[in-house]
Motif scaffolding. Structure first.
Motif, PDB file in Angstrom:
ATOM      1  N   LYS A 108      23.935  78.508 -46.830  1.00 14.82           N
ATOM      2  CA  LYS A 108      23.957  79.862 -46.869  1.00 14.82           C
ATOM      3  C   LYS A 108      22.667  80.143 -45.957  1.00 14.82           C
ATOM      4  O   LYS A 108      21.470  79.713 -46.123  1.00 14.82           O
ATOM      5  CB  LYS A 108      23.603  80.176 -48.353  1.00 14.82           C
ATOM      6  CG  LYS A 108      23.396  81.850 -48.392  1.00 14.82           C
ATOM      7  CD  LYS A 108      23.222  82.388 -49.885  1.00 14.82           C
ATOM      8  CE  LYS A 108      23.108  83.832 -50.099  1.00 14.82           C
ATOM      9  NZ  LYS A 108      22.981  84.007 -51.239  1.00 14.82           N
TER      10      LYS A 108
ATOM     11  N   SER B  98      12.937  83.587 -43.327  1.00 10.57           N
ATOM     12  CA  SER B  98      14.231  83.749 -43.076  1.00 10.57           C
ATOM     13  C   SER B  98      14.921  82.403 -42.655  1.00 10.57           C
ATOM     14  O   SER B  98      14.236  81.564 -41.763  1.00 10.57           O
ATOM     15  CB  SER B  98      14.609  84.845 -41.941  1.00 10.57           C
ATOM     16  OG  SER B  98      14.113  86.003 -42.758  1.00 10.57           O
TER      17      SER B  98
ATOM     18  N   ASP C  42      14.900  87.463 -50.136  1.00  7.58           N
ATOM     19  CA  ASP C  42      16.016  87.246 -51.050  1.00  7.58           C
ATOM     20  C   ASP C  42      15.788  86.326 -52.273  1.00  7.58           C
ATOM     21  O   ASP C  42      14.825  85.385 -52.055  1.00  7.58           O
ATOM     22  CB  ASP C  42      17.085  86.397 -50.092  1.00  7.58           C
ATOM     23  CG  ASP C  42      17.961  87.177 -49.039  1.00  7.58           C
ATOM     24  OD1 ASP C  42      17.750  88.300 -49.192  1.00  7.58           O
ATOM     25  OD2 ASP C  42      18.674  86.725 -48.395  1.00  7.58           O
TER      26      ASP C  42
ATOM     27  N   ILE D   2      19.699  82.752 -45.513  1.00 10.96           N
ATOM     28  CA  ILE D   2      18.953  83.815 -46.313  1.00 10.96           C
ATOM     29  C   ILE D   2      17.812  84.547 -45.224  1.00 10.96           C
ATOM     30  O   ILE D   2      17.414  83.998 -44.343  1.00 10.96           O
ATOM     31  CB  ILE D   2      17.835  83.151 -47.377  1.00 10.96           C
ATOM     32  CG1 ILE D   2      17.153  82.006 -46.574  1.00 10.96           C
ATOM     33  CG2 ILE D   2      19.091  82.429 -48.443  1.00 10.96           C
ATOM     34  CD1 ILE D   2      16.125  81.201 -47.718  1.00 10.96           C
ATOM     35  N   SER D   3      17.579  85.747 -46.175  1.00  8.48           N
ATOM     36  CA  SER D   3      16.626  86.347 -45.381  1.00  8.48           C
ATOM     37  C   SER D   3      15.055  86.483 -46.220  1.00  8.48           C
ATOM     38  O   SER D   3      15.188  86.286 -47.528  1.00  8.48           O
ATOM     39  CB  SER D   3      16.942  87.887 -45.163  1.00  8.48           C
ATOM     40  OG  SER D   3      18.041  87.928 -44.403  1.00  8.48           O
ATOM     41  N   LYS D   4      14.164  86.890 -45.708  1.00  6.57           N
ATOM     42  CA  LYS D   4      12.799  87.077 -46.068  1.00  6.57           C
ATOM     43  C   LYS D   4      13.061  88.138 -47.364  1.00  6.57           C
ATOM     44  O   LYS D   4      13.656  89.012 -47.151  1.00  6.57           O
ATOM     45  CB  LYS D   4      11.682  87.442 -45.216  1.00  6.57           C
ATOM     46  CG  LYS D   4      10.335  87.664 -45.924  1.00  6.57           C
ATOM     47  CD  LYS D   4       9.401  87.910 -44.825  1.00  6.57           C
ATOM     48  CE  LYS D   4       7.872  87.765 -45.529  1.00  6.57           C
ATOM     49  NZ  LYS D   4       6.697  88.155 -44.511  1.00  6.57           N
TER      50      LYS D   4
ATOM     51  N   PHE E 216      22.590  81.880 -57.045  1.00  9.25           N
ATOM     52  CA  PHE E 216      21.734  82.754 -56.085  1.00  9.25           C
ATOM     53  C   PHE E 216      21.720  81.970 -54.652  1.00  9.25           C
ATOM     54  O   PHE E 216      22.006  82.775 -53.630  1.00  9.25           O
ATOM     55  CB  PHE E 216      20.215  82.564 -56.270  1.00  9.25           C
ATOM     56  CG  PHE E 216      19.817  83.544 -57.436  1.00  9.25           C
ATOM     57  CD1 PHE E 216      19.739  84.849 -57.460  1.00  9.25           C
ATOM     58  CD2 PHE E 216      19.260  82.911 -58.785  1.00  9.25           C
ATOM     59  CE1 PHE E 216      19.298  85.582 -58.409  1.00  9.25           C
ATOM     60  CE2 PHE E 216      18.974  83.668 -59.853  1.00  9.25           C
ATOM     61  CZ  PHE E 216      18.950  85.026 -59.794  1.00  9.25           C
ATOM     62  N   ALA E 217      21.603  80.684 -54.368  1.00 13.48           N
ATOM     63  CA  ALA E 217      21.558  80.085 -52.964  1.00 13.48           C
ATOM     64  C   ALA E 217      22.151  78.889 -53.077  1.00 13.48           C
ATOM     65  O   ALA E 217      22.424  78.239 -53.997  1.00 13.48           O
ATOM     66  CB  ALA E 217      19.976  79.876 -52.811  1.00 13.48           C
TER      67      ALA E 217
ATOM     68  N   GLU F 287      11.435  84.546 -54.680  1.00 14.83           N
ATOM     69  CA  GLU F 287      12.251  85.174 -53.474  1.00 14.83           C
ATOM     70  C   GLU F 287      11.628  84.202 -52.310  1.00 14.83           C
ATOM     71  O   GLU F 287      10.560  83.598 -52.268  1.00 14.83           O
ATOM     72  CB  GLU F 287      11.333  86.595 -53.466  1.00 14.83           C
ATOM     73  CG  GLU F 287      11.955  87.439 -54.611  1.00 14.83           C
ATOM     74  CD  GLU F 287      11.307  88.926 -54.289  1.00 14.83           C
ATOM     75  OE1 GLU F 287      10.420  89.098 -53.130  1.00 14.83           O
ATOM     76  OE2 GLU F 287      11.963  89.920 -55.098  1.00 14.83           O
ATOM     77  N   SER F 288      12.324  84.380 -51.353  1.00 13.51           N
ATOM     78  CA  SER F 288      12.249  83.685 -50.029  1.00 13.51           C
ATOM     79  C   SER F 288      10.918  84.308 -49.221  1.00 13.51           C
ATOM     80  O   SER F 288      10.958  85.654 -49.170  1.00 13.51           O
ATOM     81  CB  SER F 288      13.447  83.680 -49.190  1.00 13.51           C
ATOM     82  OG  SER F 288      13.081  82.960 -48.050  1.00 13.51           O
TER      83      SER F 288
END
Length: 159
Positions: free
Chosen positions: A108, A133, A114, A110-112, A103-104, A129-130
């Motif tokens: 990388k 961001s 993800d 990331i956005s809110k 996933f991560a 989920e994040s």
């Protein structure tokens, strides 16, 4: 009665020449048997008796040793980073399935919203989920390792 006191009692009984000693205290029962030739300890039994209606202040304190999640290879300056923590207890997985990509990854962006990982709890796979961001700076937990509630999982640089 602690371990050191029990060991001292065993030595005393072994040197006294007595074949058997029984000792009962509040919630502990100890039986020590020795052989007469050479005074060698043959068997020692320590039995914890059940305590009914025990008062909380009468309970002996227990020492709990915390378990470290993963060794930190190098110190990372965390003042500017946001820590993403585990919302539940379970097993941390970095992939949705063994044959799927992670996933991560470190580095990388990331956005809110993800998905960063999956935590399995009682055969249920929960996508984490994040909430921010940014860029993943460090992954703090090894894949397929147990995690606790509120344990740090990721460091994210929001800039």
């Amino acid at each position: 009665m602690d371990l050191k006191e029990i060991q001292n009692l065993i030595k005393f009984v072994a040197n006294s020449g007595v074949a058997e000693v029984k000792l009962e205290m509040d919630d502990v029962k100890i039986t020590i048997r020795t052989t007469l030739e050479g005074n060698v300890t043959e068997a020692t039994y320590v039995q914890q008796l059940p305590v009914q209606n025990a008062l909380p202040q009468a309970a002996a304190p227990q020492q709990i040793t915390p378990v470290a999640a993963a060794p930190v290879a190098e110190p990372v300056e965390t003042n500017n980073y946001i820590t993403i923590k585990s919302p539940i207890i379970g097993t941390f997985y970095r992939k949705p399935a063994p044959d799927k990509p992670m996933f991560a990854e470190v580095g990388k962006t990331i956005s809110k919203g993800d998905v960063l990982c999956v935590i399995e709890a009682m055969k249920l796979f929960n996508e984490i989920e994040s909430e921010v961001s940014g860029k993943i700076v460090k992954i703090l937990v090894d894949d397929m390792s147990p995690v606790e509630f509120d344990q740090p999982l990721f460091l994210v640089d929001p800039s």
